[in-house]
Design a protein around this motif. Sequence first.
Motif, short mmCIF file in Angstrom:
data_model
loop_
_atom_site.label_atom_id
_atom_site.label_comp_id
_atom_site.label_asym_id
_atom_site.label_seq_id
_atom_site.Cartn_x
_atom_site.Cartn_y
_atom_site.Cartn_z
N HIS A 17 -44.94 -30.32 -11.46
CA HIS A 17 -44.54 -31.19 -10.36
C HIS A 17 -45.75 -31.83 -9.67
CE1 HIS A 17 -41.59 -31.62 -6.72
NE2 HIS A 17 -42.48 -32.59 -6.72
N HIS A 25 -47.50 -35.88 -8.24
CA HIS A 25 -47.33 -37.31 -7.97
C HIS A 25 -48.71 -37.96 -7.94
CE1 HIS A 25 -43.13 -36.62 -6.70
NE2 HIS A 25 -43.59 -35.52 -6.13
N LYS A 38 -34.97 -36.62 -12.21
CA LYS A 38 -34.92 -36.10 -10.83
C LYS A 38 -34.03 -36.97 -9.95
CE LYS A 38 -37.71 -34.89 -6.73
NZ LYS A 38 -39.05 -34.81 -6.10
N HIS A 65 -39.33 -27.98 -5.70
CA HIS A 65 -39.89 -27.54 -4.41
C HIS A 65 -38.92 -26.76 -3.53
CE1 HIS A 65 -38.11 -31.30 -3.14
NE2 HIS A 65 -39.15 -32.07 -3.42
N ASP A 107 -46.33 -29.99 -6.36
CA ASP A 107 -45.93 -31.17 -5.59
C ASP A 107 -47.18 -31.84 -5.03
OD1 ASP A 107 -44.31 -33.09 -4.54
OD2 ASP A 107 -43.33 -31.81 -3.07
#
Length: 489
Positions: A61, A63, A151, A240, A317
């Motif tokens: 996970h 970004h 997702k 998360h 995350d």
Amino acid sequence: SSTKLLIKGGTVVNAHEMEVADVYVEDGIIVAVRPNIKVGDDVTVLDATGKFVMPGGIDPHTHLDFEFMGTETIDDFFSGQAAALAGGTTMHIDFVIPVNGSLLSGLEAYEKKSKKSCMDYGFHMAITKWDEVVSKEMEIMVNEKGINSFKFFMHYKGSLMINDELLLQGFKKCKSLGALAMVHAENGDAAYEGQRRMIELGITGPEGNALSSPPVLEGEATARAIKLAGFINTPLYVVHVMSIDAMEEISKARKSGQKVIGEPVVSGLVLNDSWLWDPDFITAAKYVMSPPIRAAGHGKALQAALSMGTLQLVGTDHCPFNSTQKALGIDDFRKIPNGVNGSIEERMHLVWDTMVESGQISVTDYVRVTSTECARIFNIYPRKGAIRAGSDADIIILNPNSSFEISAKSHHSRSDTNVFEGWRGKGKVEVTISGGRVVWLNDELKVFPGSGKYVEMRPFSYLFNGIDKADAKYLSSLKAPVKRFRATT
Ligand code: URP
Ligand code: ZN
Ligand code: ZN
Ligand code: ZN
């Protein structure tokens, strides 16, 4: 670096066993794992005596280069991955965000962004709207583009959020394709209302992040997503997991036999929300993310759930913004870009220190929750997530007697702060090997753009085993339709 490598004398750890053995690597692939391997002098030898030789971490996970809330994350595919490698993570799975709802345009953009990759990576795809085109594009993603997970955001009203109708259509489509449905589980309508209420009360600072979307909203959305996935009978992955409320829903569903995966992230495991009340705006804003970091107690409970197998793998995350970006929300917490910095590099160290060093999990479990389980879920095991002949040579050497210290001054992320600033702990990744090349050694990073490979992920992971049988059982349980006779006139 050399194309031939021997790691000598370490304790080789896989998810279910460990043994003292040598590991021989040629051309990026593990060729042999056994004691006393003899080699010629053209082979680079690394001594791992007294240390653990483990599969590189896989972060499910992240970004990187993510355009979000009017700005863009400060780490791109090169800087984020360089940081990852310096911390023992050798692969990550990033979220492709569609462009105006188009999956293909979104993927094209991410293919460009990821050209500078210096480690292996894969993609999840977000679904932000629903029509025939999106449905068709999902097929293309799975059948031609190597994406096997989607997702759905139940939060971020007005931008990424989708409704239950879309969730159901999406789950159904995922199931038919053998793709894994993932949810950001927070009740977005209620969180939106909560944000309005905070502003009405005059709470405009970062603490509004935690106050506007309490654990009950995460618990509600987690339960709803689980029940809808159960109704469709398709596996579900909750990203998360930040609260006891969400974790308990996952626990309940798993006990009933439903295929639900729960992913805690490092910030949720080791931090608490007290920082959000720091009088300095930037210090507090660093910790703003969704779902919010919770009060002390939630993290400990998530650690316990991870150790008991209620939660299965740890992500980050990683979604870093620097101080000037966080300052976009100086007058209104709703405008603070959501996401924490400092974790793609820190995950392996913090999970070791918090979970293994403390005695909560074993060394083999450590490999499972940081690497192997992720590889199994996304169907890339045993190419990834294992130290065995034939697997990719993504390997770390961890010294349990050495220590690490976290600081923005020394981290490799581009962000100007680190949410784990000052953390000292035991267990240090001393060597990282990525695709057979030594990229991290003696605190020195040797990476170059373009060396990372895109890892295609195939549909129908182990999570789909038995789904057909359950469907057949359901169908046969339906009572036969009633024959009704109507009088004709
Ligand atoms: O606050 C967060 N988590 N930012 C990244 C986007 C997401 O929801 O995962
Ligand atoms: Zn960019
Ligand atoms: Zn999310
Ligand atoms: Zn995220």
